[in-house]
Design a protein around this motif. Structure first.
Motif, mmCIF file in Angstrom:
data_model
loop_
_atom_site.group_PDB
_atom_site.id
_atom_site.type_symbol
_atom_site.label_atom_id
_atom_site.label_comp_id
_atom_site.label_asym_id
_atom_site.label_seq_id
_atom_site.Cartn_x
_atom_site.Cartn_y
_atom_site.Cartn_z
ATOM 1 N N VAL A 338 0.840 -1.200 0.000
ATOM 2 C CA VAL A 338 0.000 0.000 0.000
ATOM 3 C C VAL A 338 0.877 1.254 0.000
ATOM 4 O O VAL A 338 0.647 2.205 -0.758
ATOM 5 C CB VAL A 338 -0.943 -0.002 1.221
ATOM 6 N N TYR A 339 1.891 1.240 0.854
ATOM 7 C CA TYR A 339 2.832 2.371 0.897
ATOM 8 C C TYR A 339 3.530 2.535 -0.453
ATOM 9 O O TYR A 339 3.662 3.660 -0.958
ATOM 10 C CB TYR A 339 3.851 2.119 2.011
ATOM 11 N N MET A 340 3.952 1.438 -1.040
ATOM 12 C CA MET A 340 4.683 1.507 -2.310
ATOM 13 C C MET A 340 3.821 2.076 -3.429
ATOM 14 O O MET A 340 4.268 2.950 -4.189
ATOM 15 C CB MET A 340 5.178 0.113 -2.700
ATOM 16 N N CYS A 341 2.586 1.609 -3.551
ATOM 17 C CA CYS A 341 1.754 2.064 -4.670
ATOM 18 C C CYS A 341 1.402 3.541 -4.522
ATOM 19 O O CYS A 341 1.336 4.267 -5.517
ATOM 20 C CB CYS A 341 0.500 1.207 -4.802
ATOM 21 N N LEU A 342 1.214 4.012 -3.297
ATOM 22 C CA LEU A 342 0.942 5.426 -3.095
ATOM 23 C C LEU A 342 2.173 6.273 -3.422
ATOM 24 O O LEU A 342 2.057 7.366 -4.005
ATOM 25 C CB LEU A 342 0.482 5.686 -1.655
ATOM 26 N N CYS A 343 3.347 5.776 -3.059
ATOM 27 C CA CYS A 343 4.576 6.505 -3.370
ATOM 28 C C CYS A 343 4.799 6.588 -4.876
ATOM 29 O O CYS A 343 5.205 7.646 -5.396
ATOM 30 C CB CYS A 343 5.776 5.835 -2.697
ATOM 31 N N PHE A 344 4.534 5.506 -5.581
ATOM 32 C CA PHE A 344 4.729 5.548 -7.019
ATOM 33 C C PHE A 344 3.647 6.366 -7.710
ATOM 34 O O PHE A 344 3.881 6.899 -8.810
ATOM 35 C CB PHE A 344 4.810 4.142 -7.601
ATOM 36 N N TYR A 345 2.480 6.505 -7.083
ATOM 37 C CA TYR A 345 1.517 7.462 -7.625
ATOM 38 C C TYR A 345 2.075 8.879 -7.528
ATOM 39 O O TYR A 345 1.952 9.678 -8.467
ATOM 40 C CB TYR A 345 0.179 7.390 -6.891
ATOM 41 N N LEU A 346 2.699 9.200 -6.398
ATOM 42 C CA LEU A 346 3.311 10.519 -6.255
ATOM 43 C C LEU A 346 4.404 10.720 -7.300
ATOM 44 O O LEU A 346 4.574 11.827 -7.836
ATOM 45 C CB LEU A 346 3.891 10.677 -4.852
ATOM 46 N N PHE A 347 5.155 9.660 -7.593
ATOM 47 C CA PHE A 347 6.208 9.770 -8.606
ATOM 48 C C PHE A 347 5.620 10.117 -9.976
ATOM 49 O O PHE A 347 6.067 11.063 -10.637
ATOM 50 C CB PHE A 347 6.988 8.459 -8.685
ATOM 51 N N PHE A 348 4.608 9.367 -10.396
ATOM 52 C CA PHE A 348 4.026 9.630 -11.714
ATOM 53 C C PHE A 348 3.239 10.946 -11.722
ATOM 54 O O PHE A 348 3.179 11.623 -12.755
ATOM 55 C CB PHE A 348 3.136 8.464 -12.137
ATOM 56 N N ALA A 349 2.622 11.308 -10.596
ATOM 57 C CA ALA A 349 1.977 12.617 -10.521
ATOM 58 C C ALA A 349 3.004 13.729 -10.688
ATOM 59 O O ALA A 349 2.733 14.756 -11.329
ATOM 60 C CB ALA A 349 1.240 12.765 -9.189
ATOM 61 N N GLY A 350 4.194 13.527 -10.122
ATOM 62 C CA GLY A 350 5.272 14.495 -10.320
ATOM 63 C C GLY A 350 5.665 14.617 -11.776
ATOM 64 O O GLY A 350 5.916 15.728 -12.273
ATOM 65 N N LEU A 351 5.726 13.492 -12.487
ATOM 66 C CA LEU A 351 6.040 13.548 -13.913
ATOM 67 C C LEU A 351 4.957 14.289 -14.697
ATOM 68 O O LEU A 351 5.257 15.048 -15.631
ATOM 69 C CB LEU A 351 6.209 12.128 -14.461
ATOM 70 N N ILE A 352 3.693 14.092 -14.320
ATOM 71 C CA ILE A 352 2.609 14.817 -14.990
ATOM 72 C C ILE A 352 2.748 16.315 -14.764
ATOM 73 O O ILE A 352 2.544 17.127 -15.679
ATOM 74 C CB ILE A 352 1.243 14.310 -14.486
ATOM 75 N N LEU A 353 3.120 16.704 -13.540
ATOM 76 C CA LEU A 353 3.303 18.124 -13.253
ATOM 77 C C LEU A 353 4.488 18.702 -14.030
ATOM 78 O O LEU A 353 4.436 19.845 -14.505
ATOM 79 C CB LEU A 353 3.488 18.330 -11.754
ATOM 80 N N LEU A 354 5.577 17.926 -14.153
ATOM 81 C CA LEU A 354 6.707 18.376 -14.969
ATOM 82 C C LEU A 354 6.267 18.600 -16.411
ATOM 83 O O LEU A 354 6.614 19.607 -17.041
ATOM 84 C CB LEU A 354 7.840 17.358 -14.909
ATOM 85 N N TYR A 355 5.530 17.651 -16.939
ATOM 86 C CA TYR A 355 5.016 17.781 -18.308
ATOM 87 C C TYR A 355 4.116 19.009 -18.423
ATOM 88 O O TYR A 355 4.178 19.752 -19.416
ATOM 89 C CB TYR A 355 4.240 16.519 -18.678
ATOM 90 N N SER A 356 3.281 19.256 -17.399
ATOM 91 C CA SER A 356 2.358 20.397 -17.441
ATOM 92 C C SER A 356 3.117 21.718 -17.444
ATOM 93 O O SER A 356 2.740 22.655 -18.156
ATOM 94 C CB SER A 356 1.400 20.328 -16.240
ATOM 95 N N VAL A 357 4.177 21.798 -16.623
ATOM 96 C CA VAL A 357 4.970 23.032 -16.594
ATOM 97 C C VAL A 357 5.618 23.272 -17.958
ATOM 98 O O VAL A 357 5.619 24.394 -18.479
ATOM 99 C CB VAL A 357 6.035 22.955 -15.486
ATOM 100 N N ILE A 358 6.184 22.218 -18.544
ATOM 101 C CA ILE A 358 6.818 22.344 -19.857
ATOM 102 C C ILE A 358 5.803 22.805 -20.900
ATOM 103 O O ILE A 358 6.055 23.744 -21.672
ATOM 104 C CB ILE A 358 7.454 21.003 -20.273
ATOM 105 N N ASP A 359 4.651 22.175 -20.924
ATOM 106 C CA ASP A 359 3.638 22.519 -21.917
ATOM 107 C C ASP A 359 3.081 23.915 -21.678
ATOM 108 O O ASP A 359 2.802 24.658 -22.633
ATOM 109 C CB ASP A 359 2.511 21.484 -21.870
ATOM 110 N N ASP A 360 2.921 24.284 -20.414
ATOM 111 C CA ASP A 360 2.432 25.623 -20.097
ATOM 112 C C ASP A 360 3.416 26.694 -20.555
ATOM 113 O O ASP A 360 3.021 27.710 -21.144
ATOM 114 C CB ASP A 360 2.205 25.726 -18.584
#
Length: 537
Positions: A338-360
């Protein structure tokens, strides 16, 4: 006047309705922080005002940007009683007495707006209907309809805000200290480490069928200790720094300098546009990386045996029941996954935010270029280079996370007694030019696949940034160096455990990556004007 470091204007005497009062004091910048020169920072914009109201500590649900935009527009929309309280806090500069006076003034102005709106509706009905006395219920319905419509719009917007996974995920990175998320992840793995120590599986060895004694303790698992104690916290800290800087400093400055103003999309709109991405990543991480993987890799082998998976701390009860019982192992692995899957969600959410900043940033550059005669804005080039520095750091950490995951998985199938001696043995076999042949078991290694997804995702974001931003000539050399380091890291990941001496390539890549985390510009940024961004990069 100045109150609490903000530009304060006393509430006006009665006479104006809400639209007139709000328009005048928003243009004056009442309640905005004072600038460094001692003058007001400028007028309120819908985005700035919505952000200021949402940052009030006691305001848990904030205010939707669409609601604030209605206050600025020429329409019949007023303000709700709940939002009067928050707007009074802003105009009153968080001073209790001034806030109370502003609350009274705003309430009276809203009442005058309601009365004026009711009178205009009544006049319209009188002109449209024959006879001196139109039906009473018509006037009442006409006066009530705008309020009901505003209430429905506000309630729907606030409900959407409360249910928005994208907004909540972005808030984890941009609200509060950038250390909040890294500290939470580090605290979680520390708790699991202490729990494994109490259960006695922190340092455990077992004899494999070929006679090799392997170390499979929880604290020896590099894909848990190094990933969740070092690499992932650093990744989350870097993403938080970038998103916070972009949202509150870089973006408002670039939008304002490009004369884009209110016509340009808001940061909240950028986040809302990625809502499906956040939900897709969340479901994949929770269902597949968490639940289904735990059932297939841990639960079923612990209950029924089989599966042809390498023995590690999560399946130790199969061969060492005296060390830990099956029910205890099931409970511990369940919490860990449970801890691992939540942490990896944060990782991929971080990648989405990086992509959003670049696109913005790309859209801001295109809109600014379209609206001006200047072919290339140096400020936008500098912002692009700063963004790429943070993206490069995050990409390095993403590939290192994937590398450590694959490294641990390969070790479990190798003939090494522990991961350190295994790497040292590979290094010595290359240095002394002798074959390092050993017994290897053919296991099912799902971590190889999951690590590949992580590496590909991190590299795609970096490639997207390098192509989309296309920063200026002064940053081309550092960008090529960044790309070379990422390529070397990816090569060391792909070639891991494929030939004797792979640890040399891995060591070179890790050394360059470590230097890149400290100085992503590789000496170029500090030598040029693009390096004068110490507060941001």
């Amino acid at each position: 006047m100045i109150k609490n470091g903000k530009y304060f204007l006393p509430s006006p005497p009665e006479g104006s309705d809400f639209k007139e009062l709000f328009r005048r004091f928003a243009a004056a910048g009442a309640g905005r922080p004072m600038g460094a020169d001692g003058f007001p920072a400028g007028p309120w914009t819908p985005e700035l005002l919505a952000e200021a109201i949402s940052q009030i500590d006691s305001n848990r649900i904030g205010v939707d940007l669409r609601t604030v935009q209605l206050w600025f527009q020429e329409n019949d929309k007023g303000i709700s009683a709940a939002n009067i309280r928050w707007l009074a806090r802003v105009f009153g500069c968080d001073d209790p007495i001034a806030t109370g006076e502003w609350q009274v003034a705003l309430s009276a102005a809203q009442s005058r707006l309601t009365a004026k709106r009711r009178e205009s509706k009544r006049t319209g009905i009188d002109d449209a209907l024959p006879g001196p006395n139109p039906a009473p219920f018509s006037t009442s319905a006409a006066a009530t309809e705008p309020r009901a419509e505003l209430a429905r719009d506000t309630d729907a917007a606030e409900a959407t805000r409360r249910l928005s996974l994208a907004r909540r995920s972005e808030a984890l990175f941009s609200h509060g200290s950038p250390l909040n998320l890294p500290a939470s992840v580090f605290a979680g793995i520390s708790a699991l480490g202490f729990l494994s120590f109490m259960l006695g599986i922190h340092n455990v060895k077992y004899a494999r069928a070929d006679g090799i004694v392997k170390q499979v303790g929880f604290l020896w698992a590099a894909n848990w200790t190094f990933v969740f104690m070092v690499f992932l916290p650093l990744f989350l800290a870097f993403v938080s720094e970038l998103v916070t800087s972009w949202k509150y400093e870089e973006r408002p400055k670039l939008v304002g300098s490009g004369n884009l103003g209110e016509s340009f999309h808001t940061w909240e709109a950028v986040i809302d546009a990625s809502s499906y991405s956040f939900w897709a990543v969340f479901l994949i991480c929770v269902l597949f990386a968490g639940l289904f993987q735990w059932i297939g890799v841990c639960l079923i082998p612990l209950i029924k045996g089989g599966g042809n998976y390498a023995i590690d701390w999560g399946k130790l009860a199969i061969i060492r029941p005296e060390a830990i019982s099956v029910p205890t192992e099931i409970a511990f692995t369940g919490v860990a996954y449970v801890y691992m899957c939540l942490c990896f969600y944060l990782f991929f959410a971080g990648l989405i935010l990086l992509y959003s900043v670049i696109d913005d940033l790309r859209k801001i550059r295109e809109a600014s270029k379209f609206r001006s005669d200047i072919q290339r804005d140096p400020d936008l080039d500098e912002a692009g280079f700063r963004v790429m520095r943070w993206v490069f750091r995050c990409t390095i950490l993403g590939v290192l996370i994937a590398t450590v995951m694959k490294l641990q998985s390969s070790y479990l199938a190798s003939d090494g007694t522990n991961i350190v001696t295994w790497l040292v043995g590979d290094l010595s076999s290359a240095v002394y030019e002798r074959a390092h042949a050993g017994n290897r078991f053919s296991y099912r290694l799902p971590t190889h696949f999951s690590s590949l997804l992580i590496a590909i995702s991190a590299c795609v974001v970096f490639l997207h940034g390098a192509i989309r931003l296309g920063v200026g000539r002064q940053s081309q050399v550092p960008l090529w160096k960044m790309s070379a380091v990422v390529t070397l890291l990816v090569a060391s990941y792909l070639l891991l455990d494929t030939f004797s001496g792979f640890s040399i390539l891995l060591g070179v890549g890790v050394l360059l990556a470590t230097y890149g985390l400290v100085d992503p510009g590789f000496g170029q940024g500090s030598a040029s004007k693009l390096g004068n961004d110490q507060s941001v990069s």
